[in-house]
Write a protein that holds these residues in place. Structure first.
Motif, PDB file in Angstrom:
ATOM      1  N   GLU B 226       0.851  -1.181   0.000  1.00  0.00           N
ATOM      2  CA  GLU B 226       0.000   0.000   0.000  1.00  0.00           C
ATOM      3  C   GLU B 226       0.891   1.237   0.000  1.00  0.00           C
ATOM      4  O   GLU B 226       0.658   2.191  -0.720  1.00  0.00           O
ATOM      5  CB  GLU B 226      -0.893  -0.004   1.249  1.00  0.00           C
ATOM      6  N   ASN B 227       1.923   1.176   0.789  1.00  0.00           N
ATOM      7  CA  ASN B 227       2.779   2.334   0.956  1.00  0.00           C
ATOM      8  C   ASN B 227       4.222   1.833   1.001  1.00  0.00           C
ATOM      9  O   ASN B 227       4.591   1.081   1.910  1.00  0.00           O
ATOM     10  CB  ASN B 227       2.397   3.023   2.273  1.00  0.00           C
ATOM     11  N   GLU B 229       6.877   3.072   1.832  1.00  0.00           N
ATOM     12  CA  GLU B 229       7.677   3.407   3.014  1.00  0.00           C
ATOM     13  C   GLU B 229       7.428   2.424   4.174  1.00  0.00           C
ATOM     14  O   GLU B 229       8.284   2.212   5.018  1.00  0.00           O
ATOM     15  CB  GLU B 229       7.373   4.840   3.490  1.00  0.00           C
TER      16      GLU B 229
END
Lengths: 345, 345
Positions: B226-227, B229
């Motif tokens: 999703e992300n 990071e």
């Protein structure tokens, strides 16, 4: 179906440049009478409609901003556009983008295209060719007809308008100073062969930092890269001779190329060679080692440019008259900062 | 100065969605009568001018192509634009770009903006939100008024128009087959959490390659990020357990992130972990090790899309009537190919 004749077609038909057609249509005395009359007669015959900004401005607001940038495969310009979009959308404006492809002709044609009733004002960065030619008549024309222009990054002193820039000289100075503070003595500048104003400013900053620190300036350490694919031998030779122990590169592509060459030669980054690049790009964040950069703050630059343009458009709309126009144009300098990563110690 | 009222302002004023306003103005029966009448009355009161393509088409050709893409900070879309620009300019067309920012509303507004007399036809890639909603009325509308649309990459079967795509399933299949041919047995798929059609096709290709080679399919090896990071821990755990010896990533950012995590953990790429990414990007070319990629051929995709659109525009101009319209739309599949680099052996 009646075709619209374009500036480009007139230029082709009469075998003159687009700039000549454009200037002739404005009856500029720069163009000889014969050519001027010929162009105007031709344009009239084909019912060419020159851009009629004044008219369109009187009739309606489009609530649209036009952006003209030199290229799109360039992270910096993408971030500027994101900055513009964000502010514009917030204030209810749409955004239309055209690319000049670093060509003067395309810049002129695209301004003509957009100024023709599609937008309320421009945000633009000059093409390399326009900077080299120093021909800004298309921009002067648009401004004199009352359409505001905000320039960013690649700007010119020859046009009075709002500008958003970074202090390229200072940013370069600070990067080089950072390398010097870390004990580096032989610092190379890796730059482009071109006529873009920002390149010159960065070179000035580099030279000034050396001078202020009493370091010798060696012209051989200014490496001008025409083609990143063909620069390997030049750089390898300099590295071989240990000609430099640090590099300040004007973009991240040069920086990562040098790191790759050094790596092949067994030269360690940052131990034997420190590297700083000028960029907002993503290669620096993901290369090995990650690269220390001077951030160009494209997002901030775009958002400030949009704010200035929209303020100007809305002041006009409210009928606020600006008396001494030349006086009130502003040049905003966006702060840059160093993002320290693994390529410097 | 009279302000132009926009779709967006009407939507805000009446507290309904842009889509509702747009559909009401076309008198769509999808919208309840009360809302429809209210919107239409409001639009009339404010002299809202709906986009009047039919009229503008009759009056003039703009020789301009409109592009609508989801985002600009994305190397793939930049290369497509370069491909379009190249062909368009050669044929005497200008190009105007608008960004949907992956938002349905922005896509609708930008189509409205450009269709309103600025361009002759569209080249577009759908926003994520549009794909998720499955609402394509704005595109149907434009096409039914006689303005050609060519879709690329993110397309939908719900719209009959020309399309330029790659075979995402086949490309994924070939990449995974390549890893299997090199002796890899535990291959992870690193993909996005979204509703974009291409993501699904790539997953299908991945699963099919495993099945055809008699390899077990393990759902835990489909890693949805999703992300980027925040994915480090998930990936580190899987690497820790030696859950996979190869990765097929749907973009280069995921690939380079995994390589970085592996590097930190002392896992060698390509020896212990082979990596292939789907991309036309530049990180793959400059990361250490360089990354083997499935080229998306954005340049070719853009240039084919522009050729198809211009052919259609010029056929119309010459009055060539296309009788069975639905029959003649074409879907061109651009070939992809593997660029082998250091991240696979």
């Amino acid at each position: 179906m009646k075709k619209k004749v374009t500036l480009k077609q007139i230029a082709k038909e009469l075998d003159v440049s687009i700039s000549t057609v454009s200037k002739s249509l404005r009856n500029s005395l720069e163009i000889g009478e014969e050519t001027r009359l010929k162009v105007r007669a031709f344009a009239k015959f084909y019912h060419y409609k020159p851009n009629n900004i004044a008219l369109s401005l009187k009739n309606r607001k489009t609530k649209t901003i036009g952006i003209i940038i030199p290229e799109i495969v360039h992270y910096f310009f993408s971030t500027v556009i994101n900055g513009i979009e964000h502010v514009a959308n917030e204030k209810g404006y749409s955004v239309i983008i055209c690319l000049s492809d670093d060509s003067f002709d395309k810049e002129v044609l695209n301004m003509e295209l957009l100024a023709n009733g599609s937008i309320d004002g421009f945000i633009m960065s000059l093409s390399k060719e326009t900077q080299f030619k120093g021909d800004f008549h298309h921009i002067t024309e648009v401004i004199s007809q009352g359409m505001p222009v905000v320039m960013f990054d690649r700007v010119t002193n020859d046009i009075l308008c709002d500008k958003v820039i970074i202090n390229d000289e200072l940013a370069a100075y600070e990067a080089v100073q950072n390398l010097i503070d870390k004990g580096r003595k032989k610092i190379a500048l890796v730059t482009t062969v071109d006529y873009v104003s920002v390149g010159k400013f960065r070179t000035d900053g580099y030279i000034k930092a050396l001078r202020d620190n009493g370091l010798p300036f060696d012209e051989n350490l200014i490496i001008k890269i025409e083609n990143v694919e063909n620069c390997e031998i030049t750089i390898a030779q300099l590295l071989e001779n240990k000609a430099f122990d640090a590099v300040f590169a004007v973009n991240e592509l040069f920086a990562v190329t040098i790191i790759k060459i050094a790596h092949k030669m067994g030269i360690k980054v940052p131990e034997d060679l420190a590297v700083i690049a000028f960029t907002d790009g993503i290669i620096s964040k993901y290369s090995t080692p990650t690269i220390t950069t001077v951030s160009q703050n494209g997002l901030e630059m775009g958002s400030v440019a949009a704010k200035i343009l929209i303020e100007r458009l809305e002041a006009e709309e409210e009928g606020i008259e600006i008396e001494e126009k030349d006086e009130v144009y502003k040049t905003v300098v966006i702060e840059t900062h160093l993002i320290e990563r693994e390529s410097t110690l």
